[in-house]
Motif scaffolding. Structure first.
Motif, PDB file in Angstrom:
ATOM      1  N   THR A  84       0.835  -1.213   0.000  1.00 50.48           N
ATOM      2  CA  THR A  84       0.000   0.000   0.000  1.00 50.48           C
ATOM      3  C   THR A  84       0.865   1.256   0.000  1.00 50.48           C
ATOM      4  O   THR A  84       0.511   2.256  -0.637  1.00 50.48           O
ATOM      5  CB  THR A  84      -0.956   0.023   1.205  1.00 50.48           C
ATOM      6  N   TYR A  85       1.996   1.222   0.733  1.00 45.73           N
ATOM      7  CA  TYR A  85       2.920   2.358   0.697  1.00 45.73           C
ATOM      8  C   TYR A  85       3.425   2.580  -0.729  1.00 45.73           C
ATOM      9  O   TYR A  85       3.518   3.712  -1.210  1.00 45.73           O
ATOM     10  CB  TYR A  85       4.120   2.109   1.613  1.00 45.73           C
ATOM     11  N   THR A  86       3.779   1.458  -1.385  1.00 39.91           N
ATOM     12  CA  THR A  86       4.303   1.545  -2.748  1.00 39.91           C
ATOM     13  C   THR A  86       3.290   2.170  -3.686  1.00 39.91           C
ATOM     14  O   THR A  86       3.606   3.095  -4.455  1.00 39.91           O
ATOM     15  CB  THR A  86       4.667   0.137  -3.264  1.00 39.91           C
ATOM     16  N   VAL A  87       2.062   1.672  -3.630  1.00 39.51           N
ATOM     17  CA  VAL A  87       1.006   2.181  -4.508  1.00 39.51           C
ATOM     18  C   VAL A  87       0.765   3.663  -4.243  1.00 39.51           C
ATOM     19  O   VAL A  87       0.638   4.462  -5.179  1.00 39.51           O
ATOM     20  CB  VAL A  87      -0.293   1.372  -4.310  1.00 39.51           C
ATOM     21  N   PHE A  88       0.729   4.045  -2.970  1.00 39.83           N
ATOM     22  CA  PHE A  88       0.487   5.453  -2.636  1.00 39.83           C
ATOM     23  C   PHE A  88       1.583   6.355  -3.208  1.00 39.83           C
ATOM     24  O   PHE A  88       1.303   7.337  -3.898  1.00 39.83           O
ATOM     25  CB  PHE A  88       0.411   5.638  -1.125  1.00 39.83           C
ATOM     26  N   VAL A  89       2.840   6.021  -2.926  1.00 42.08           N
ATOM     27  CA  VAL A  89       3.962   6.854  -3.369  1.00 42.08           C
ATOM     28  C   VAL A  89       4.022   6.933  -4.895  1.00 42.08           C
ATOM     29  O   VAL A  89       4.206   8.009  -5.477  1.00 42.08           O
ATOM     30  CB  VAL A  89       5.292   6.310  -2.807  1.00 42.08           C
ATOM     31  N   PHE A  90       3.826   5.801  -5.564  1.00 39.99           N
ATOM     32  CA  PHE A  90       3.940   5.792  -7.023  1.00 39.99           C
ATOM     33  C   PHE A  90       2.732   6.438  -7.691  1.00 39.99           C
ATOM     34  O   PHE A  90       2.867   7.017  -8.769  1.00 39.99           O
ATOM     35  CB  PHE A  90       4.137   4.365  -7.533  1.00 39.99           C
ATOM     36  N   GLU A  91       1.550   6.355  -7.079  1.00 35.53           N
ATOM     37  CA  GLU A  91       0.386   7.031  -7.656  1.00 35.53           C
ATOM     38  C   GLU A  91       0.516   8.548  -7.519  1.00 35.53           C
ATOM     39  O   GLU A  91      -0.022   9.295  -8.330  1.00 35.53           O
ATOM     40  CB  GLU A  91      -0.897   6.556  -6.977  1.00 35.53           C
ATOM     41  N   VAL A  92       1.225   9.013  -6.483  1.00 36.47           N
ATOM     42  CA  VAL A  92       1.465  10.446  -6.325  1.00 36.47           C
ATOM     43  C   VAL A  92       2.485  10.936  -7.347  1.00 36.47           C
ATOM     44  O   VAL A  92       2.279  11.954  -8.010  1.00 36.47           O
ATOM     45  CB  VAL A  92       1.955  10.776  -4.900  1.00 36.47           C
ATOM     46  N   THR A  93       3.576  10.219  -7.474  1.00 34.83           N
ATOM     47  CA  THR A  93       4.677  10.679  -8.324  1.00 34.83           C
ATOM     48  C   THR A  93       4.567  10.208  -9.772  1.00 34.83           C
ATOM     49  O   THR A  93       5.152  10.814 -10.671  1.00 34.83           O
ATOM     50  CB  THR A  93       6.026  10.201  -7.755  1.00 34.83           C
ATOM     51  N   MET A  94       3.830   9.110 -10.005  1.00 36.23           N
ATOM     52  CA  MET A  94       3.637   8.579 -11.366  1.00 36.23           C
ATOM     53  C   MET A  94       2.168   8.201 -11.540  1.00 36.23           C
ATOM     54  O   MET A  94       1.823   7.016 -11.528  1.00 36.23           O
ATOM     55  CB  MET A  94       4.544   7.367 -11.604  1.00 36.23           C
ATOM     56  N   PRO A  95       1.265   9.182 -11.645  1.00 35.91           N
ATOM     57  CA  PRO A  95      -0.172   8.899 -11.714  1.00 35.91           C
ATOM     58  C   PRO A  95      -0.516   7.858 -12.768  1.00 35.91           C
ATOM     59  O   PRO A  95      -0.002   7.891 -13.888  1.00 35.91           O
ATOM     60  CB  PRO A  95      -0.766  10.266 -12.078  1.00 35.91           C
ATOM     61  N   GLY A  96      -1.386   6.908 -12.374  1.00 30.31           N
ATOM     62  CA  GLY A  96      -1.784   5.855 -13.289  1.00 30.31           C
ATOM     63  C   GLY A  96      -0.844   4.670 -13.295  1.00 30.31           C
ATOM     64  O   GLY A  96      -1.011   3.732 -14.089  1.00 30.31           O
ATOM     65  N   TRP A  97       0.149   4.679 -12.379  1.00 23.20           N
ATOM     66  CA  TRP A  97       1.156   3.613 -12.363  1.00 23.20           C
ATOM     67  C   TRP A  97       0.561   2.256 -12.016  1.00 23.20           C
ATOM     68  O   TRP A  97       0.951   1.228 -12.569  1.00 23.20           O
ATOM     69  CB  TRP A  97       2.245   3.968 -11.336  1.00 23.20           C
TER      70      TRP A  97
END
Length: 346
Positions: A84-97
Motif C-alpha cells: 500500500t505504501y508503494t502504490v500510494f507513493v507511485f500514484e502520487v509521483t507517477m499517476p496511473g502507475w
C-alpha cells in the motif's frame, strides 16, 4: 510473555482508535466524496485495507496471545501493507502507475514468504522477511524521492498555479513513514508492547499528514520532452518576455507553459529550454514574479484598502496562498508590511 495490564489496555484503545480512523475516512472517500479522482479512490482503498489489517491486531491483546508464533503471523500479514505504501507513493509521483499486473508482481515475494513460513515455521524465514522488508522499504523511499523531485521540477517548469498538484508535502510524509517503519521493524524483531504503542501513534500521525496534504491533491501525468533540441537554436532573447508582457499573459489564471508556446506559435519544449538556459528561472517563478511586480505591488500602493483576496485575483493568482508565497519570495515581506521589491523580471 506477560505484559502490564495498563499497557494492554492502552494498546487495545489505540488499535480500536486506528481501526475507526481508517474506516471512517475510507468510507467517506469511497462513498460520500463527490467527483473524487483516481488518486482519491486509490487512497480510500488503501485506508480500507489498513482498517481491516489493524483490527486483526486486537488478537495480541487477549490473554496469552502475545506470543512468538502469533506475532510472526502478524508480522507476515502486516508486511503486505508495504504494497500500500508503494502504490500510494507511485500514484502520487507517477499517476496511473498501478495496474493489476504490477500489483501481482509486487505481491509475489510476500506470498512466497507467507507460504514458506506456513510450511516450515522457522525463525530464519522471519529474519529473512524482515531484511527483505527493510530493503524493500528503502527502495520505495529512494525511488519515490527521485520521482518526486522530477515531478516537482516538471510542474514548476510548466504551471503557474501548483497548489493542487504540488507534492512538496511528501518530504515530511517520507520522514514519518521511515520513523513508523523503524518502530514497526523493531517491535517485529523484539516483541515489546510499548514499541507497539509508539508504532500505532506514529502511523496515525503519518496518515493524518497524508490526508491533510493530499485531500485536494490532483496529480498530473508528466510528459517527457520528445522534440530533438541538439541542432535547434534557442529562441531569440527577449521574445518570450515581450509576448508575455504585451499580451499580459500573466493575468490569465492557471496559465501554463503550453499557453505561452501557443502564443509564440512554437513548441512547449523550446519555451522550456529558453526559461532554463536564458532566464535561469522556472516558469512558475517567472509568471508569479511578474504578477507581483506588474500588478500586485502597484495596486497595493495605490489602493491600500483593497483586501488581499481582491489583489490576488486581479493579479492573476488562482488562490491567496500562492499569492502570499510569491509576495514573500519577491519582496521578503508579508503582504501589507511594505512595498520593497527585489530586482524586477527582465
Amino acid at each position: 510473555m506477560t505484559e502490564p495490564y495498563g499497557l494492554t489496555n492502552l494498546l487495545s484503545f489505540l488499535i480500536g482508535l486506528s481501526t475507526a480512523f481508517y474506516t471512517i475516512f475510507s468510507l467517506h472517500i469511497l462513498f460520500f466524496r463527490k467527483n473524487r479522482t483516481r488518486f482519491q479512490t486509490v487512497l480510500g482503498i488503501i485506508l480500507a485495507i489498513w482498517a481491516v489489517s489493524t483490527v486483526k491486531d486486537l488478537v495480541i491483546t487477549f490473554p496469552g496471545r502475545y506470543v512468538s508464533d502469533v506475532l510472526n503471523w502478524i508480522l507476515l500479514i502486516d508486511g503486505w501493507s508495504a504494497i500500500t505504501y508503494t502504490v500510494f507513493v507511485f500514484e502520487v509521483t507517477m499517476p496511473g502507475w498501478t495496474t493489476l499486473r504490477k500489483l501481482l508482481l509486487l505481491a509475489l515475494p510476500f506470498f512466497l514468504f507467507t507460504v514458506a513460513y506456513a510450511l516450515f515455521r522457522r525463525e530464519e524465514i522471519m529474519d529473512a522477511f524482515a531484511l527483505f522488508l527493510w530493503c524493500y522499504g528503502w527502495a520505495v523511499v529512494l525511488i519515490g524521492y527521485v520521482r518526486s523531485r522530477k515531478y516537482l521540477r516538471y510542474v514548476r517548469n510548466n504551471f503557474s498555479e501548483i497548489d493542487t498538484i504540488d507534492i512538496s508535502w511528501l518530504r515530511p510524509v517520507f520522514f514519518f513513514a521511515i520513523v513508523s517503519q523503524l518502530l514497526w521493524l523493531f517491535t517485529s524483531l523484539y516483541a515489546d508492547m510499548l514499541t507497539d504503542i509508539l508504532y500505532y501513534i506514529s502511523t496515525i500521525i503519518l496518515w493524518l499528514m497524508v490526508l491533510k496534504y493530499s485531500w485536494n491533491f490532483h496529480p498530473i501525468i508528466t510528459r517527457e520532452e520528445t522534440v530533438p533540441l541538439s541542432n535547434r537554436p534557442l529562441l531569440a532573447k527577449g521574445v518570450v518576455e515581450r509576448v508575455v508582457e504585451e499580451q499580459r499573459l500573466y493575468l490569465k489564471k492557471g496559465i501554463t507553459l503550453y499557453d505561452v508556446a501557443q502564443a509564440l506559435n512554437t513548441n512547449r519544449t523550446y519555451v522550456s529550454r529558453y526559461m532554463s538556459q536564458v532566464r535561469g528561472q522556472t516558469f512558475y517563478d517567472y509568471i508569479n514574479q511578474l504578477r507581483i511586480e506588474r500588478v500586485s505591488l502597484p495596486m497595493m500602493q495605490e489602493h491600500p484598502e483593497y483586501k488581499l483576496e481582491h489583489v490576488a485575483e486581479k493579479s492573476g493568482f488562482g488562490c491567496v496562498s500562492t499569492f502570499r508565497r510569491a509576495f514573500v519570495k519577491y519582496t521578503g515581506q508579508m503582504p501589507g508590511q511594505g512595498m520593497t521589491v527585489h530586482e524586477g523580471a527582465n
